[in-house]
Design a protein around this motif. Structure first.
Motif, PDB file in Angstrom:
ATOM      1  N   GLN A 118      -0.280  -9.307   2.568  1.00  0.00           N
ATOM      2  CA  GLN A 118      -0.107 -10.273   3.652  1.00  0.00           C
ATOM      3  C   GLN A 118       1.122 -10.020   4.521  1.00  0.00           C
ATOM      4  N   ASP A 119       2.046  -9.196   4.036  1.00  0.00           N
ATOM      5  CA  ASP A 119       3.320  -9.069   4.737  1.00  0.00           C
ATOM      6  C   ASP A 119       3.947  -7.726   4.404  1.00  0.00           C
ATOM      7  N   LEU A 120       5.078  -7.445   5.067  1.00  0.00           N
ATOM      8  CA  LEU A 120       5.732  -6.152   4.885  1.00  0.00           C
ATOM      9  C   LEU A 120       6.204  -5.927   3.447  1.00  0.00           C
ATOM     10  N   PRO A 121       6.817  -6.913   2.769  1.00  0.00           N
ATOM     11  CA  PRO A 121       7.220  -6.650   1.383  1.00  0.00           C
ATOM     12  C   PRO A 121       6.048  -6.255   0.487  1.00  0.00           C
ATOM     13  N   SER A 122       4.904  -6.949   0.600  1.00  0.00           N
ATOM     14  CA  SER A 122       3.774  -6.601  -0.262  1.00  0.00           C
ATOM     15  C   SER A 122       3.169  -5.255   0.136  1.00  0.00           C
ATOM     16  N   LEU A 123       3.228  -4.909   1.420  1.00  0.00           N
ATOM     17  CA  LEU A 123       2.765  -3.590   1.841  1.00  0.00           C
ATOM     18  C   LEU A 123       3.630  -2.501   1.227  1.00  0.00           C
ATOM     19  N   MET A 124       4.943  -2.672   1.263  1.00  0.00           N
ATOM     20  CA  MET A 124       5.829  -1.640   0.730  1.00  0.00           C
ATOM     21  C   MET A 124       5.740  -1.574  -0.792  1.00  0.00           C
TER      22      MET A 124
END
Length: 298
Positions: free
Chosen positions: A97-103
């Motif tokens: 859902q967001d940049l932290p979970s993508l990374m």
């Protein structure tokens, strides 16, 4: 010691940053993470609210590969998940859902695969996909010929059609839909694949049978089924080089005359985003979503 970085207030351990994941080019895990960070603005809208399946290749494309749908052990509690119905019972899957979970997910070294529906409305497709897969000696050049026919046919039914490379050998066509039961979408997509084979018998085959596919383009309509997934826009692929499943213009499709002409790698994406923006942004525009024809999939 594993480096720790902070992304939007979330602390992330990032491991093996110097590890070469793509030996053909020397592309490292640090470069993989940089790629996802730099394309996140375009990528995240295409992942958001879609349960993600991971094709993991932690030792590069020449190492072990495994497909994972369940939430991996050790997933941080701030990573969103969703219950996904299955014939054998519900499972929980990741939502990026967001940049932290993508990374966090990118640190696992994975391809991102998503269904054609969102977590809140399982089996209600809001897009349709055709996966055009060439059987040798056919190449992406033949895929582009088939794509042009399909685009014309879909446009005649009132649809907007967008193209992206598969990141491997072929091409994907994507169509924004008003939410529609997946089985109806699959049935309509099959009708068009059969029609394409009838109209272009020397070029197209709609059945997966291997013996039928040499020299032709397999128009795979089956990825519209609720249980199936497709490589997400902008995902890296587990190929010898860091190729990307990336959007292309119709001018590029129409002008494709060489097999390598539409091969796009990680380093190509930032310049293309600066030049074109996200060519698949219209997929997310509800005003462009169209219903299936009344006759379709009945």
């Amino acid at each position: 010691m594993t480096p720790i970085t902070e992304v939007e207030g979330r602390r992330l351990p990032l491991s093996n940053l110097d590890k070469v994941l793509y030996p053909a080019t020397g592309f490292t895990k640090a470069e993989v993470l940089h790629y996802y960070a730099s394309t996140a603005e375009a990528l995240l809208p295409h992942l958001r609210d879609r349960p993600v399946s991971f094709l993991r290749y932690p030792d590069g494309p020449d190492g072990q590969q495994f497909f994972a749908k369940n939430v991996p052990p050790g997933t941080p509690d701030w990573v969103h998940t969703a219950e996904v119905p299955r014939s054998e019972g519900g499972v929980r899957q990741i939502l990026v859902q967001d940049l932290p979970s993508l990374m966090w997910a990118a640190n696992l070294v994975t391809e991102f695969h998503v269904p054609q529906w969102r977590a809140g409305t399982p089996a209600q497709a809001d897009r349709m996909v055709f996966d055009l897969d060439p059987g040798r000696p056919a190449t992406v050049v033949e895929c582009c010929r088939a794509a042009r026919w399909l685009r014309e046919r879909l446009t005649a039914d009132g649809f907007h059609v967008y193209a992206k490379t598969s990141g491997s050998k072929g091409l994907h066509l994507l169509v924004p839909l008003e939410p529609t039961p997946s089985e109806r979408v699959t049935a309509y997509a099959k009708e068009l694949a059969v029609e394409a084979e009838r109209e272009l018998p020397a070029l197209v085959v709609h059945r997966m049978t291997r013996s039928l596919r040499p020299g032709k383009v397999f128009v795979d309509f089956s990825q519209n089924a609720a249980a199936k997934t497709t490589a997400a826009p902008y995902t890296l692929r587990a190929r010898p080089e860091p190729t990307v499943s990336a959007p292309v213009t119709w001018a590029e499709v129409e002008g494709c005359e060489e097999p390598g002409q539409l091969a796009l790698a990680a380093d190509d994406i930032a310049p293309r985003l600066r030049r074109h923006g996200d060519l698949l942004a219209p997929l997310l525009d509800p005003d462009l979503a169209q219903p299936l024809p009344a006759r379709a999939g009945r």
